[in-house]
Design a protein around this motif. Sequence first.
Motif, PDB file in Angstrom:
ATOM      1  N   CYS A 227     -41.817  40.726   1.448  1.00  0.00           N
ATOM      2  CA  CYS A 227     -42.777  40.962   0.656  1.00  0.00           C
ATOM      3  C   CYS A 227     -42.539  40.692  -0.691  1.00  0.00           C
ATOM      4  O   CYS A 227     -43.436  40.440  -1.597  1.00  0.00           O
ATOM      5  CB  CYS A 227     -43.299  42.283   0.981  1.00  0.00           C
ATOM      6  N   HIS A 252     -40.299  50.793   3.511  1.00  0.00           N
ATOM      7  CA  HIS A 252     -40.715  49.676   3.099  1.00  0.00           C
ATOM      8  C   HIS A 252     -41.083  49.204   1.603  1.00  0.00           C
ATOM      9  O   HIS A 252     -40.579  48.491   0.999  1.00  0.00           O
ATOM     10  CB  HIS A 252     -41.829  48.942   4.034  1.00  0.00           C
ATOM     11  N   HIS A 253     -42.016  50.051   1.092  1.00  0.00           N
ATOM     12  CA  HIS A 253     -42.506  49.998  -0.309  1.00  0.00           C
ATOM     13  C   HIS A 253     -41.235  50.212  -1.313  1.00  0.00           C
ATOM     14  O   HIS A 253     -41.418  49.669  -2.113  1.00  0.00           O
ATOM     15  CB  HIS A 253     -43.920  50.685  -0.450  1.00  0.00           C
ATOM     16  N   GLU A 256     -39.297  47.515  -1.289  1.00  0.00           N
ATOM     17  CA  GLU A 256     -39.815  46.230  -2.127  1.00  0.00           C
ATOM     18  C   GLU A 256     -39.385  46.560  -3.652  1.00  0.00           C
ATOM     19  O   GLU A 256     -39.134  45.737  -4.453  1.00  0.00           O
ATOM     20  CB  GLU A 256     -41.360  46.231  -1.797  1.00  0.00           C
TER      21      GLU A 256
END
Length: 463
Positions: A227, A252-253, A256
Motif C-alpha cells: 500500500c 497494517h496502517h 504503512e
Amino acid sequence: MELRLYDTLTKEKRNFAPIDPANVRMYVCGPTVYDFAHIGNARPVIVFDVLFRLLRHLYGEAHVKYVRNITDVDDKINDRAARDYPGLPLNEAIRRVTEQTERQFHDDVDALGCLRPTVEPRATEHIGEMCSIIEKLVAGGFAYVEQDHVLFSPSAMNAANGVLPRYGALANRSLDEMIAGARVDVAPYKRDATDFVLWKPSKPGEPSWPSPAGISTPGRPGWHIECSAMSWKHLGETFDIHGGGIDLVFPHHENEVAQSCCAFHTSRMAQTWMHNGFLQVEGEKMSKSLGNFITIRELLATDKFGGRSWDGATLRLAMLKTHYRQPIDWTADALHEAEKAIFDWSDFTKDATPARCDEVIAALTDDLNTPKMIAELHALRRAGKADELRGAMQLLGINPVVRAPVDLDATAKSLIEARTAARANKDWKESDRIRDELAAMGVVLKDGKDADGKPVTTWEIAR
Ligand SMILES: [Zn+2]
C-alpha cells in the motif's frame, strides 16, 4: 459547504482542507482476491464510495482521484490456486484465481451501486516501487537485511530525530507496550519482537521477483509495503485521505505510515485517516464456524439470508443506516425495512427530475452522517418533494428498484419451489409449464449456481 471528517490519528472531527483542491486524493485498502467478498468487506466499499461521490460533488468529478488496490500476492491466493487448479503451474493457477475473483468482486460491488475507483492498481504490477521504498528504508537505517528477509525496525524509527511521527501514534499504543505484549517465540531473523517484514524469500514454486537490498535469492513482498508503494505511485508521498476497516489500523496502517514517512522523510502519510466500524450478523460475530458467514453474492442471488435474495440498492441503504464509525448489526429486519423505503421512494420519484437537496448534503458533510441523511430522505418523502428525493438518491448511488407486489413475491417463490421439484424429478414438461405461468405474470427466472455449485433459481420482474 464545509466538509468535516473524523481523523483516527488526532481523534477529532476537523474541517477537511485538501492539499490541492484541484486534485483531491484518497486511498482505500482493497480486497485480497482469492474468494467471494463477504458482507463485512462490502462496508468500506460502500462507505468510501459515498465519500468519493460527496468529494466529486464538492470539488468536481475531474478533481478527485480515488485509488483502491487489489492484493494479488498472498498465501491465501497461493493455497486457493493449488487447490482449485492442481494440474496447472502455480503462476498460471494464481492468475486464474485472481482474475476470476477480481471479476466477481466487480460484479458484486457494481450491483451495490458503487462507482469504480479512478485507479485499481495490482500489487504484482508495483514490485519495482516496493523495492525502491525498501532500498530507501535500508539506506536510511530504518530497515535491515537478515537471512534473506528485509525487516523494518520501529525502534530505529522512534530513535530518529526530525519530522517523523512516532511509531504507534495511529493505533495509540507505545512501543514498550507492544514489545511487552509480543509473543515469546520471535522469528530468528528479527532483532526485535516488533520488527515487521518488508520482503521475504519465496518458497520453491511460489511467485518470486529479484530481491532488493543486495539479497541474491528471489523473494516476495510483505503485505504492508504494497500500500505504501501503490499510494506513492498513484497519489504521491503525502495525500489527503486514507481509509479502510477499523481492523486495519494495527498493524497494517501503522506500518504503512512507518514505511512511507521514513522513506520520504515526511510527518504524515495522509492528512486524514478514516476507519469504518465492525460488522456483525444478527448480533453475532460473522465466522465460517458459526455458519453465519455471508457473501455479497449470496445476498444478491440466493436465499441464504432471510430466506430470499435482495436487491443491491436495499443492501446499500441498509448499510448506510448505521453511521460508518459505529459497529453495524446486519439483520434481515433491517433489510426488509430498507427495501420498503426503496420501493416506496422509487415509485414516488419515478417521474421526477433530480434536484439538489441542501439538507442531505449538509448531513453528509458532517463526517458522513448517513443516519441523519436517511432521516432527511424520509422527510423529503413526507413533504412530497419528489425531485429533491430523486436527486438525493442519485447523489448517494441508490438506484431505483421496480416494486414487486408482496403477494407476487410469495406466489413466485412457491411456483419456483414447485419447478425446482419438477426439475429434480426430470419432469421437464411441468418445469416448462411453470416457467411459462410465471412469464405470464411478468416474472423472469434466472437459473444459476450458488457459491457451492448447487443449482439455484432467482427471479425478477421483466422490464
Ligand atoms: Zn493497505
